[in-house]
Structure formats: structure tokens, C-alpha cells
Design an enzyme around this catalytic site. Structure first.
Site, mmCIF file in Angstrom:
data_model
loop_
_atom_site.group_PDB
_atom_site.id
_atom_site.type_symbol
_atom_site.label_atom_id
_atom_site.label_comp_id
_atom_site.label_asym_id
_atom_site.label_seq_id
_atom_site.Cartn_x
_atom_site.Cartn_y
_atom_site.Cartn_z
ATOM 1 C CG ASP A 261 -113.906 -16.149 25.714
ATOM 2 O OD1 ASP A 261 -114.461 -17.249 25.786
ATOM 3 O OD2 ASP A 261 -114.492 -15.127 25.300
HETATM 4 C C1 GLC Z 1 -117.793 -14.740 25.009
HETATM 5 C C2 GLC Z 1 -117.607 -16.167 24.558
HETATM 6 C C3 GLC Z 1 -116.843 -16.302 23.271
HETATM 7 C C4 GLC Z 1 -117.123 -15.110 22.388
HETATM 8 C C5 GLC Z 1 -116.509 -13.906 23.085
HETATM 9 C C6 GLC Z 1 -116.730 -12.610 22.292
HETATM 10 O O1 GLC Z 1 -117.626 -14.668 26.399
HETATM 11 O O2 GLC Z 1 -117.017 -17.055 25.506
HETATM 12 O O3 GLC Z 1 -117.240 -17.537 22.671
HETATM 13 O O4 GLC Z 1 -116.557 -15.285 21.106
HETATM 14 O O5 GLC Z 1 -117.014 -13.722 24.396
HETATM 15 O O6 GLC Z 1 -118.070 -12.285 22.278
#
Ligand code: GLC
Length: 737
Positions: A261
Site C-alpha cells: 500500500d
Molecule cells: C491508499 C489506500 C489504498 C489505495 C492506495 C493507492 O493509501 O490505502 O486502498 O489503493 O493508497 O491509492
């Protein structure tokens, strides 16, 4: 491209080119606008590595993706195309209801169909991979990301996880999006519902309740997995070899791409398991992480780590191979511009897509109260005052509809004024909040940071009272501000915003019938207001077609059929509260003043205000004649459960027949109820239907005391009914032979 050629290509890459495939950057590194979905900070990546990057986050639009891809390939020696990944979580330009609303449809087939349309829209915009479905089970409405989950039940979540992956990916041969299931794992169990907080639970609970939906998504073919921000048993998921290698790769056989993430590798330092970027990179790579989202860790550290002998080239090659295989599976080597269509607008918000989204929104709405059958209303004859900040709001899609266009969303007012409704008036009555500062800088971005003066607040209220006095019925459209839920949207108080609570209190003094339509990204605590209104329609953030869906229910065009997929607490103090809990050694079904020494509160009931599976209809359904084909179930001899459901009203409607089971005695404690099947049926007025479920020993397996997933002999109760609290019950005995 054939495997052999792909393998030769990989082996032709320099080390830096290999490492580049493991980096994901946002569009601003490629001259594109950046939709920031996480903390913004200087990364410190040199230009050479930027030119080697393997994938891009949250850039879409055929013009943008074609331009970036063309420029990238022109300067690339290896000509390996970029992957475009995007948070197409529950919509692109057509936006479905938030997943917590999708869960309330209990209609995975409809939701699958909705995602097929979304996948087509995003693909035409040049997106290859979506960071969806989010399948985190959640039992704590203080957590803002309830919004993105289908709720508190492992079985229901698994049905939707499968449906969303199938909807997005289809056969992947028609430019559909590859699906990335997230956030692995158990992110929804953050302590106190505080986002990014510690997760700590037994392996049994993790496997029994939290892991099934991720597994269902992978069984459905999801091509990618995203690590979660949280720890599991003291080790952050992004560095957790037990979770990522032993379970995900070895036990489940997942050989696809594992992406972190947002900035999660660097966050291993803050967690306290890595001393610096190099150490964090080593831990992540050893845990099997392939792509580093939005940090400079892999970009700057893998080469020195290799040189120092702290990691092996084999680990890098394995990660690169998985990334190249994904690109190859998507046909990018044959067509780097896969799906992108400069005429994309012709494919956005088609009538078919909007019709499916409208139906999904209709089925997501949950009627929680309807005293004296106040609803449906007659817009042609009744004098109706629509009051509240959501009456003329276009913020109906929730925090993760980042590709949607607000101007394309119709408000409730937009819909009503297009109808034959001669006696309807509208006013906002108050703003969403009286203070936007708690939403932080992000709040400024969305809410144009306007604070109403006392005079403005008074004026809004007076206008509301005037039109309310002149009406027969009041429809209050109230709810959380869009930024009060979603990522980093944790709250400790779960009532309506104060300024809206005041408006409701004032209006309720007028003694007129009130319909409350709620907009929220989580279960709210409605105990204080429940008795001040006559009807409550839970609308969630209902999506791009949500306003129409709401009006369709208010005027009876559609008979509400939604059933909650997450409990609504009586008070925050009960949290975590969920239907499939254990009995304890001192159970008490209803509060018992005479028995102090029972598992109960002194100041609140044990039950939620509205339970899992609950929802009202304009019809009335009665259940009778529950029958089992046998009271003995054994391997190879399933039992058939049948029940008659009658629509005792004259109004056609849809009922979701829910089948729960309870394993009365096992080697470990088992929930007082577990959903194991359901069927949604349509009944004309007066019609009776028989619903049957086939139950086999497979439906009764669980993680036993030796951590094996299997069933045990013994007596089981079954419950068939309208919700987790209204049902007919019976029992049977399971024997091996
Ligand atoms: C964010 C979220 C995740 C998302 C990622 C990319 O922090 O936790 O769900 O897909 O970053 O944007």
C-alpha cells in the site's frame, strides 16, 4: 509473448532496469496531474530510476496514458510497457453505491454486472489494473473505511469479493481490468477503529473470520494483492513473511504480483521493525513484496543491498518475473495502449451502465423505520418539504470515487424538480458541518473551507422552519460529510454532525411526520434521533445514480429491499458489536437486572439498534413451514432445508431469505449464529414461495482446536429468516457416517 522470450527479455535487463520494474510512481513524475491518495513528500529518486519505473499510480484518461506510454517507450531501451494502476474502487464515471451499500443489496450477481460496466469505462481510459476489491472484514464503525467494505460477515464478504473480481476481470481478453485484492490482511480490525492502528488477534480468528474473503478473491482469479498498513501479530504486513510467503504464496499458491500500500515499505521504519530504508527494503523483498508503491526504497536501496550481499539477485528476479508476467498476461507487449480509446467519452455513463448502477443503488438502500407506513409518499398530492445539506448535494459518491465528476451527479432536488411534484419545497436548513477544521487540510480542498456565520446559521434554520410549517411531511436529508468517512476518516462519536442534530431537533418540535434520509460511509449511532422521526431510509453514499434511487423509494417506484451487512450499534460503547459473536460462559439474551453476574452492560443492551441482515419493506413477509429433509446430516447425505415465505401484503416486494447455523458444541467455541447461505426472492402481493437450501458437511467446517479446517460431529441449530434476529429455527445432528 511466449514465456521463453519473456525470460530472455528479463535476463537482458540491467540490474537498474530490473529494479525499475519494481517501482510504482504517481503521475506527477510523468508530467501528469497527481491525485494524491496518501502523504505527499519528496521521494529522492534520481531521473535515471524514474525512467526505468514499471508502473504508474492513479493516472487515467486515454490521452494521458497514451502520451505517457509513448514517451516512456520512446526513451526505453527494453521497451517494456508501463502498467497503469488506479483506484477504480467502486466506480469510474458511473459510480456504484459504496461497498457497504453493495453489501446491503445481498445481490452479488447485480454487483458483478455493475463492475463489468465500470471495468469497461476505466479500460477505455487506459487503466490496466484496479486496486479493488477491498474485502477487509470490519466490526468497528469507528473505522472510516467501513465505507469500502461489504461488512462484518465472512461468507457475505466472500460472495461479493468473488463477484467484484469476476466483474472487473471477466476473461481478461477484452481489455478488462486486472483486479488487486486489498488490504492483506485484516486491516479492518485496527484497534479502536483508528485507521492504520495495530491489529492483533489469534491465528484462529484471522483464518476463521478475516482471511476467507481475500481467499475468495484469489480463487476468483484476482491477479494482484496489496499489503495492508497494519501489523499482524507484531509484524507489519509489508514485512510479514508468515502472512505473505507461508500463507499467501505457499499455502494458497498465489504466484501473482504483491504490491505494497501507499509508502508502506518506508513506514516499516515508523513501525519500528526497520532501522532505515535499506533495512525496510530488505524486509519487504524477503517477505515477497514485488512492487514498492510511492517510496524511493526499492529504487535506491536494492542495488546496494545486493552489492552488500544482504539480498539475492534471485529474489529480485522472482519479483521482476511476476511483474513481467502480469504485463504479459494483459497483452501489453503486443499492445502497450491496451484499452485506451481517445473516444472514451462515448463509453462513459452509458444508459446500460447507469441502469445497473441505479438498480444497485435502489437495492442498497435500507429502510430502517417506517412507522404507520408513512412511506411511500405521493409526490403529486402531498406537500413535502425537503430539508437538509444533502437535499441539493452532489457529494453522493463517497471518498473513493476519485475518477468521478461531481458535476455529473444529480442531487435529490435535481431529480424531484424534474418530476410532477407541484407541492414540494427545498432548503438546506444547515451546512454539513459547523466546523471544517477537524477535516484537516484535505477538508479545505473539498469543502471550500466556508464557515457559516451565526446569522447565516440562524437564517438557514428559519427558512427550514418556515417551509416545514407549510408542509404536510418533511423529508430530512442529513448525514456525515463525505470526508468524515473513508481512509483516515476514523471517528469516536458516531451520531449526526451537531449542527444537523440541532436542525433535526428543531424540526421535530413541529409535530409533523418526518422521513430521515441518511448519507454516511459507516453505521451511525441513531439511538438519540430514532424516536424523533417516523421513517428512516439509510442511503449510504449511494453513487452516481443514488438520488434517483432514493426518490424511487420515497415515492414507491421501488419497494426497498436492502438488508444491513453491518450492525448499527445502540451506543459507541458496545463496539465491536457484530451478530456472529460467541456465547460466553455467562450469556444473557436480554438485559437481566436480577442477574448481575452475566455478560452484559449496566448502561446499555447487548444488542445493536439495528442488527445484521435487518431491513424493512413496503410489503410484509411471513415465514412458516420450516422443514428439514432429515434431522441427520452425514458425509454424502446432505439435508434439504425448506421454508415457505408469503407476501401477506398487496404490494409486490423482494425478500432476502437468510440461512444461519450454530454449532452447539465443538472443540473450540463457535458463534451463536453464522450466515451460510441466502436467497433473494421476489413475491407478488399475496404470493407464497418455497425456498430450499441444500446443506452439506462442507458448509459446517471451521478451524478446529488443532487449526485444521474441518467439521466435527454434533448437534447444530439452523435459523431461517428475515434477519439475524428474526427467524424460524430447527436443529439436526451431523455425524461422519
Ligand atoms: C491508499 C489506500 C489504498 C489505495 C492506495 C493507492 O493509501 O490505502 O486502498 O489503493 O493508497 O491509492
Amino acid at each position: 509473448m511466449e514465456q521463453e522470450k519473456l525470460y530472455q527479455l528479463m535476463n537482458s535487463l540491467t540490474l537498474k532496469e530490473k529494479i525499475g520494474q519494481l517501482i510504482q510512481l504517481s503521475g506527477d513524475f510523468f508530467g501528469n496531474d497527481n491525485i494524491s491518495t496518501g502523504p505527499i513528500e519528496e521521494l529522492g529518486i534520481d531521473n535515471e530510476m524514474i525512467q526505468y519505473t514499471g508502473s504508474i499510480l492513479n493516472v487515467s484518461g486515454a490521452k494521458n496514458t497514451i502520451k505517457i506510454q509513448k514517451e516512456y517507450l520512446a526513451q526505453s531501451r527494453h521497451k517494456i510497457p508501463l502498467l497503469f494502476m488506479n483506484d477504480v474502487v467502486y466506480g469510474y464515471r458511473t459510480i456504484l453505491p459504496i461497498p457497504l451499500g453493495q453489501g446491503a443489496t445481498w445481490n452479488p450477481n447485480l454487483i458483478r454486472n455493475g463492475y463489468e460496466h465500470i471495468s469497461k469505462e476505466a479500460s477505455k481510459a487506459g487503466v490496466h489494473v484496479t486496486f479493488s476489491p477491498m474485502v477487509d472484514l470490519v466490526r468497528d464503525p469507528r473505522w472510516g473505511r467501513c465505507l469500502e467494505s461489504t461488512g462484518e460477515d465472512p461468507y457475505l464478504n466472500s460472495q461479493f469479493a468473488k463477484a467484484v473480481v469476476e466483474g472487473f476481470q471477466g476473461d481478461l481478453n477484452h481489455n478488462q481490468l486486472a483486479s488487486c485484492v486489498k488490504h492483506f490482511a485484516a486491516y479492518g480490525a485496527a484497534e479502536a477503529g483508528r485507521d492504520y492502528n495495530t491489529v492483533d488477534m489469534s491465528e484462529r480468528r484471522l483464518r476463521q473470520d478475516y482471511l476467507p474473503a481475500y481467499h475468495a478473491a484469489l480463487e476468483a482469479g484476482a491477479k494482484m494483492v496489496m499489503t495492508s498498513f497494519n501489523t499482524i501479530d507484531g509484524i507489519p504486513a509489508t514485512a510479514n513473511k508468515w502472512l505473505m510467503k507461508d500463507i499467501l504464496r505457499d499455502e494458497w499458491g498465489f504466484d501473482g504480483v504483491l504490491i505494497t500500500d501507499y509508502a508502506a515499505i518506508k513506514e516499516l521504519i515508523a513501525h519500528g521493525v526497520a532501522v532505515d530504508d535499506a533495512h525496510a527494503s530488505q524486509l519487504a523483498l524477503e517477505a515477497g513484496v514485488d512492487i514498492d508503491m510511492k517510496t524511493a526504497c526499492y529504487a535506491n536501496q536494492l542495488q546496494p543491498l545486493l552489492k552488500e550481499g544482504r539480498i539475492s539477485l534471485e529474489l529480485i528476479d522472482q519479483a521482476v518475473w511476476r511483474v513481467l508476467t502480469l504485463k504479459n498476461d494483459l497483452g501489453l507487449f503486443e499492445n502497450p495502449y491496451r484499452g485506451a480509446d481517445l473516444n472514451e467519452e462515448n463509453y462513459m455513463r452509458t444508459s446500460d451502465a447507469r441502469e445497473i448502477a441505479l438498480q444497485a443503488s435502489r437495492e442498497a438502500l435500507v429502510l430502517l423505520k417506517n412507522n404507520n407506513n408513512l412511506l411511500p409518499l405521493d409526490f403529486k398530492t402531498q406537500k413535502i418539504a425537503f430539508i437538509g445539506p444533502y437535499v441539493d448535494s452532489k457529494f453522493l459518491t463517497g471518498l473513493w470515487a476519485i475518477n468521478g465528476k461531481t458535476e455529473e451527479i444529480a442531487s435529490i432536488k435535481d431529480v424531484v424538480i424534474s418530476m410532477d411534484a407541484p407541492h414540494v419545497t427545498f432548503t438546506k436548513g444547515c451546512d454539513y458541518l459547523d466546523d471544517y477544521s477537524k477535516l484537516g487540510k484535505f477538508g479545505e480542498f473539498v469543502s471550500n473551507f466556508k464557515i457559516n456565520t451565526d446569522d447565516e446559521i440562524k437564517k438557514d434554520l428559519q427558512e427550514a422552519i418556515i417551509i416545514a410549517k407549510e408542509s404536510d411531511i418533511i423529508v430530512l436529508a442529513l448525514g456525515e460529510h463525505m470526508l468524515e468517512s473513508g481512509e483516515a476518516g476514523s471517528r469516536t462519536q458516531l451520531g449526526l454532525p451537531e449542527i444537523q442534530q440541532c436542525l433535526l431537533n428543531e424540526i421535530s418540535q413541529l409535530g409533523k411526520p418526518i422521513v430521515l434520509v441518511l448519507f454516511n460511509g459507516r453505521p451511525l449511532v441513531l439511538t438519540e434521533i430514532e424516536n424523533k422521526v417516523d421513517a428512516i431510509l439509510e442511503a449510504w453514499f449511494p453513487g452516481s445514480e443514488g438520488a434517483q434511487a432514493i426518490v424511487d423509494i420515497l415515492n414507491g417506484t421501488y419497494n426497498p429491499s436492502g438488508r444491513l451487512s453491518m450492525s448499527f450499534p445502540y451506543t459507541v460503547g458496545q463496539i465491536p458489536i457484530y451478530y456472529n459473536s460467541f456465547n460466553t460462559g455467562r450469556p444473557v439474551a436480554v438485559h437481566d437486572d436480577n442477574n448481575r453476574f452475566a455478560s452484559q452492560f449496566l448502561d446499555a443492551p447487548n444488542t445493536p439498534l439495528y442488527p445484521f441482515g435487518f431491513g424493512l419493506s413496503y410489503s410484509q413477509f411471513s415465514y412458516n413451514n420450516l422443514k428439514l429433509s432429515s434431522n441427520i446430516l452425514s458425509i454424502g447425505s446432505p439435508i434439504t432445508i425448506s421454508v415457505n415465505i408469503t407476501n401477506t401484503s398487496s404490494i409486490a416486494g423482494t425478500e432476502t431469505v437468510q440461512l444461519y447455523v450454530r454449532d452447539l458444541v465443538s472443540s473450540v467455541v463457535r458463534p451463536v449464529k453464522e450466515l451460510i447461505n441466502f436467497e433473494k426472492i421476489f413475491l407478488k402481493g399475496g404470493e407464497c414461495k418455497t425456498v430450499t437450501f441444500i446443506l452439506t458437511e462442507k458448509d459446517l467446517r471451521f478451524i478446529n482446536k488443532d487449526m485444521f479446517y474441518q467439521f466435527e460431529e454434533g448437534v447444530f441449530q439452523i435459523f431461517v429468516g428475515h434477519s439475524s434476529q428474526e427467524y424460524l429455527s430447527s436443529q439436526f445432528t451431523l455425524i461422519k457416517h
